[in-house]
Design an enzyme around this catalytic site. Structure first.
Site, PDB file in Angstrom:
ATOM      1  N   CYS A   2      26.435   7.245   9.404  1.00 32.11           N
ATOM      2  CA  CYS A   2      27.196   7.231  10.649  1.00 32.11           C
ATOM      3  C   CYS A   2      26.842   5.915  11.323  1.00 32.11           C
ATOM      4  CB  CYS A   2      26.757   8.359  11.585  1.00 32.11           C
ATOM      5  SG  CYS A   2      26.987  10.002  10.895  1.00 32.11           S
ATOM      6  N   ARG A  27      31.079   2.734   8.543  1.00 30.79           N
ATOM      7  CA  ARG A  27      29.989   3.679   8.280  1.00 30.79           C
ATOM      8  C   ARG A  27      30.440   5.129   8.450  1.00 30.79           C
ATOM      9  NH1 ARG A  27      25.085   1.471   8.036  1.00 30.79           N
ATOM     10  NH2 ARG A  27      24.113   3.469   8.530  1.00 30.79           N
ATOM     11  N   TRP A  74      30.318  10.283  10.213  1.00 34.23           N
ATOM     12  CA  TRP A  74      30.695  10.586   8.833  1.00 34.23           C
ATOM     13  C   TRP A  74      30.034  11.929   8.567  1.00 34.23           C
ATOM     14  CZ3 TRP A  74      33.861   9.002   5.120  1.00 34.23           C
ATOM     15  CH2 TRP A  74      33.606   9.387   3.809  1.00 34.23           C
ATOM     16  N   ASN A 100      21.949   9.134  13.146  1.00 33.34           N
ATOM     17  CA  ASN A 100      22.493   8.832  11.824  1.00 33.34           C
ATOM     18  C   ASN A 100      21.444   9.293  10.813  1.00 33.34           C
ATOM     19  OD1 ASN A 100      22.529   5.729   9.959  1.00 33.34           O
ATOM     20  ND2 ASN A 100      23.453   7.645   9.431  1.00 33.34           N
ATOM     21  N   GLY A 101      21.828  10.215   9.939  1.00 31.76           N
ATOM     22  CA  GLY A 101      20.861  10.689   8.938  1.00 31.76           C
ATOM     23  C   GLY A 101      20.980  12.188   8.770  1.00 31.76           C
ATOM     24  N   GLU A 482      32.804   4.730 -18.339  1.00 29.43           N
ATOM     25  CA  GLU A 482      32.783   4.279 -16.945  1.00 29.43           C
ATOM     26  C   GLU A 482      32.586   2.756 -16.872  1.00 29.43           C
ATOM     27  OE1 GLU A 482      33.675   5.321 -14.248  1.00 29.43           O
ATOM     28  OE2 GLU A 482      32.594   4.226 -12.704  1.00 29.43           O
ATOM     29  N   LYS A 486      35.212   0.140 -15.081  1.00 31.23           N
ATOM     30  CA  LYS A 486      34.821  -0.803 -14.017  1.00 31.23           C
ATOM     31  C   LYS A 486      35.287  -2.213 -14.366  1.00 31.23           C
ATOM     32  CE  LYS A 486      34.199   1.310 -11.439  1.00 31.23           C
ATOM     33  NZ  LYS A 486      34.113   2.703 -11.281  1.00 31.23           N
ATOM     34  N   GLU A 489      39.236  -2.549 -14.128  1.00 28.53           N
ATOM     35  CA  GLU A 489      39.921  -2.453 -12.837  1.00 28.53           C
ATOM     36  C   GLU A 489      39.638  -3.625 -11.914  1.00 28.53           C
ATOM     37  OE1 GLU A 489      38.876   0.911 -10.349  1.00 28.53           O
ATOM     38  OE2 GLU A 489      36.856   0.933 -11.173  1.00 28.53           O
ATOM     39  N   HIS A 505      36.978   4.584 -37.712  1.00 23.66           N
ATOM     40  CA  HIS A 505      38.237   5.297 -37.946  1.00 23.66           C
ATOM     41  C   HIS A 505      39.433   4.516 -37.404  1.00 23.66           C
ATOM     42  CE1 HIS A 505      36.030   8.614 -39.577  1.00 23.66           C
ATOM     43  NE2 HIS A 505      35.218   8.555 -38.526  1.00 23.66           N
ATOM     44  N   LYS A 604      42.462   3.011  -2.849  1.00 25.08           N
ATOM     45  CA  LYS A 604      41.200   3.769  -2.842  1.00 25.08           C
ATOM     46  C   LYS A 604      41.454   5.256  -3.014  1.00 25.08           C
ATOM     47  CE  LYS A 604      36.823   4.390  -2.461  1.00 25.08           C
ATOM     48  NZ  LYS A 604      36.108   4.150  -3.733  1.00 25.08           N
TER      49      LYS A 604
END
Ligand code: F6R
Length: 609
Positions: A2, A27, A74, A100-101, A482, A486, A489, A505, A604
Site C-alpha cells: 500500500c 503501490r 492494495w 502498509n504491511g 515460462e 518471457k 513476449e 521426435h 496486462k
C-alpha cells in the site's frame, strides 16, 4: 503493498497528501483515504476506488489543517470498501493510523480487544493497531506507540497521529519501506520517494526498528532501544519517473527484484510458529472434505498456467491426488469432465482474465467446488470462487509477469503440503524439512539476484539470435516454458520450450550450429537423462547455456556456460531457476531496444475472450 503519506508543517496538509498519494498509486489503488487535524478533531475521509473517487468526494469541502496522514490501499485483509479503507481509528477517533504491511497476530489481538470492549468497524488487520494504542495509551505518545510495537507481529510501515498530540506524527517500519522528506518549516513522510520528490530531495531512509517523531521543525529518530540515531541525509538525484520505479529502469526489473519480499509475504501467516505445519486459515478443510474430491482440475492462462503446471506436480507428488491442468481458453470447449467430485482451482494474477473467469463459472455450473489463487483482493475471480487464497505479491505493473509467478508457485507448494498433512501422505518429518527449505527461499532468490553481470553478458551475446530453445525434464520443463514465454513476449525473439526427451521426435531438426539452447539441469532425479539430451544438441553445434544448482560442476564439461542457482530441494528449485530466465529475457529486450514494460500487442489484463 500500500502507499502511505504524512505531512506536518506551515501549509495545508490535504493538497500534499493527495498529491503524494497520486504518486504512490502504483503501490495499490483499490481505495484511498486521508485524515487531517482541523484544530478540534481529526477528520477522516475515505473512499473505495481509485484516488480520483476520494478527490471527487472532498473537492468542494477539503479537510482543513496543517497535519495529516493518507493512504492508498492494495487490499490484503478485507475486500476493497469504504469501511476497509485507511486511515483507521480507535473507538474514540483520537488515534488515527495508516499502515502498509500485514499484522500477523491481528486475530488474537482483535479477540482480546473486543473482550475489553473495543468496537471494530472494518475487516482489516490494521484496525487492531489503532485500538491497541487506545488500550495501552499512558499519556506519553512515544512510549505508548512503543508498547504497541512490542505487541504486534508482522511487517509494517506505520504512521500514527493523535488528537492529543496535534503537533507531531510518529512513524516506524519493519520490512516495509518508509522515507522522511526534510523540508523547511514542514516535513513529509511517505512509503516511497516519488511521493515527496516534488517537495524536497533531502530524505532520511528509515531502517527496520527505527522510530521517528516528526514535527514541522524537527525529526527525531531513535532505534528499537529508544537511543537516538544519527542518520545521513540521502539526497535524491533521480527524476520523478525513475523514482516511481524505485530507481530501476523498468517496472519489470523492479518487480523481479521485489521477489524475495513478495514470496516472504506469501508465506507470512501460513507457517505455524513451530515451523512444523502449514496454516491455511482461509480454507478450514479437513481430511473428509479433501477425500470427497476424485481429482483436482486447474485452469489458467499464460504465466499463471505455467505456475499451475508446477502446482500439479506439487499436489500429485506431495498429496498424491490426481491433477489435470487446462489452458482456460480451451477448457470450456472440450466438454471437460468436471462435477461435484472435482476441486477446480483457477489461477490468475489479476483475477480478471475473461477466459479464466468463464472457466470458473462453467465449473461452478457443473457442480465443482472452486478455489481461486489470485493477487487482487475483490477481483471478479476472487468474488466468484467459493474459496480464495491470495498471493499477497503487491501490484504487478509490468505486462510481463514475474513476481506473480513465483508467489503462485510458493502458494501451490504450501497448498500441496497442507493437503499432504490432511491426507497423511507425507511424514511430519518430511513436512517439517520441506518447510525449513521453503523458509530459505526468499534469501536464496536474493542471492540469485545479487550477480546479474554474467546474465547481461549472455543477453548481449545472444540477444540478436532469431531463435532460442529452452529444454528441461520434469519440473525443469515447466520452468523452461515460462522462460521461453518471457523471452518471446518482451524481446520478440522466437523462443520454444521442449521437454528435453521430446527433441529427437522432430525439433532436433532445427538445432544447427550456433543456435542458443538454454538447458535446465536442476532436477537430480533426471539429471543423467537431461545430460544425454544436452549432448544431442551439442553434437549439432548448438551453444548451450546450462542452469544448474550450485555444486553441480559436472555440467561444465558438457555445456558452453553454466549459470548457477542456490541449492535447495528439487521441488523448490523452479522458484530459483526462473529468476535468471526472467533476467535473461529482460536484458535481451534491453539489448534489442524493446519497450520492456509495455510489449507490443499485449495488455496486462486480458478481459476479452
Ligand atoms: C505473461 C503474462 C500473461 C498472464 C496471463 C494471465 O507474462 O503476464 O501470460 O499470465 O494473461 O493473466 P492473469 O494471471 O492475470 O489471469
Amino acid at each position: 503493498m500500500c502507499g502511505i503519506v504524512g505531512y506536518v508543517g506551515d501549509n495545508q496538509a490535504a493538497p500534499f497528501l493527495l498529491e503524494g498519494l497520486s504518486k504512490l498509486e502504483y503501490r495499490g489503488y483499490d481505495s484511498a483515504g486521508i485524515a487531517v487535524f482541523d484544530g478540534k478533531g481529526i477528520r477522516v475521509e475515505k473512499s473505495v476506488g481509485r484516488l480520483a473517487a476520494l478527490r471527487d468526494k472532498i473537492k468542494d469541502n477539503m479537510p482543513v489543517g496543517t497535519i495529516g496522514i493518507g493512504h492508498t490501499r492494495w487490499a490484503t485483509h478485507g475486500r476493497p470498501s469504504d469501511r476497509n479503507a485507511h486511515p483507521h481509528t480507535d473507538c474514540s477517533g483520537d488515534f488515527v493510523i495508516v499502515h502498509n504491511g500485514i499484522i500477523e497476530n491481528y486475530l488474537s489481538l482483535k479477540e482480546e480487544l473486543i473482550e475489553t470492549g473495543h468496537d471494530f468497524k472494518s475487516e482489516t488487520d490494521t484496525e487492531v493497531v489503532a485500538h491497541l494504542l487506545e488500550e495501552v495509551y499512558n499519556g506519553d505518545f512515544v512510549s505508548s506507540v512503543r508498547e504497541v510495537l512490542r505487541r504486534i507481529e508482522g511487517s509494517y510501515s506505520l504512521v500514527f497521529m493523535s488528537k492529543k498530540h496535534p503537533e507531531e506524527l510518529i512513524c516506524t517500519k519493519q520490512d516495509n519501506p518508509l522515507v522522511i522528506g526534510i523540508g523547511e518549516g514542514e516535513n513529509f513522510i511517505a512509503s516511497d520517494i516519488p511521493a515527496i520528490i516534488a517537495r524536497t530531495r533531502r530524505t532520511y531512509i528509515m531502517n527496520d526498528g527505527e522510530l521517528a517523531v516528526v514535527t514541522k521543525d524537527a525529526i527525531k529518530i531513535t532505534n528499537r532501544a529508544g537511543e537516538p540515531v544519527t542518520k545521513k541525509v540521502f539526497e535524491v538525484n533521480w527524476n520523478a519517473e525513475a523514482a516511481e520505479k524505485g530507481g530501476y529502469e523498468h517496472f519489470m526489473l523492479k518487480e523481479i527484484h521485489e521477489q524475495p519480499k513478495a514470496v516472504r509475504d506469501t508465506m507470512s501467516q501460513r507457517i505455524a510458529k513451530d515451523g512444523k505445519s502449514i496454516v491455511m486459515k482461509e480454507l478450514k478443510w479437513d481430511a473428509d472434505y479433501l477425500n470427497s474430491f476424485r481429482k483436482v482440475h486447474m485452469v489458467a492462462c499464460g504465466t499463471a498456467y505455467h505456475a499451475a503446471l508446477v502446482g500439479k506436480f506439487y499436489i500429485e507428488r506431495l498429496a498424491r491426488i490426481p491433477v489435470e491442468v487446462d489452458v482456460a481458453s480451451e477448457f470450456r470447449y472440450r466438454q471437460p469432465i468436471v462435477d461435484e467430485s472435482t476441486l477446480l482451482i483457477v489461477v490468475s494474477q489479476s483475477g480478471e482474465t475473461s477466459d479464466t473467469l468463464a472457466a470458473l463459472k462453467e465449473s461452478k455450473r457443473l457442480g465443482a467446488k472452486t478455489l481461486a489463487l489470485t493477487n487482487v483482493v475483490g477481483s471478479s475471480i476472487a468474488r466468484e470462487a467459493d474459496q480464495v487464497l491470495y498471493t499477497w505479491a503487491g501490484p504487478e505493473i509490468a505486462v510481463a509477469s514475474t513476481k506473480a509467478y513465483t508467489t503462485q508457485i510458493i502458494l501451490f507448494f504450501m497448498l500441496a503440503l497442507y493437503m499432504a498433512e490432511l491426507k497423511g501422505s507425507q511424514t511430519p518429518e518430511a513436512v517439517e524439512s520441506l518447510i525449513g527449505k521453503l523458509k530459505e527461499i526468499p534469501a536464496q532468490i536474493g542471492e540469485t539476484l545479487s550477480d546479474v553481470e554474467p546474465i547481461k553478458t549472455f543477453a548481449k551475446q545472444y540477444g540478436f539470435n532469431e531463435d532460442v530453445f529452452y529444454i528441461g525434464r520434469s519440473l525443469d520443463y515447466e520452468v523452461a516454458l515460462e522462460g521461453a514465454l518471457k523471452l518471446k513476449e518482451i524481446s520478440y525473439i522466437h523462443a520454444e520450450a521442449y521437454a528435453a526427451g521430446e527433441l529427437k521426435h522432430g525439433t532436433l531438426a532445427l538445432i544447427v550450429e550456433g543456435v542458443p539452447v538454454i538447458a535446465l539441469a536442476t532436477q537430480k532425479s533426471v539429471y543423467e537423462k537431461t545430460l544425454s539430451n544436452i549432448k544431442e544438441v551439442k553434437a549439432r553445434d548448438a551453444v548451450v547455456i546450462g542452469i544448474a544448482a550450485q555444486g553441480n560442476t559436472d555440467l561444465e564439461k558438457y555445456v558452453d556456460h553454466v549459470i548457477y542457482i542456490p541449492n535447495t530441494d528439487e521441488l523448490l528449485i523452479p522458484i530459483l531457476a526462473v529468476v535468471p530466465l526472467q533476467l535473461l529475457a529482460y536484458y535481451a529486450a534491453i539489448t534489442r531496444g524493446c519497450d520492456v514494460d509495455k510489449p507490443r500487442n499485449l495488455a496486462k489484463s486480458v478481459t476479452v475472450e
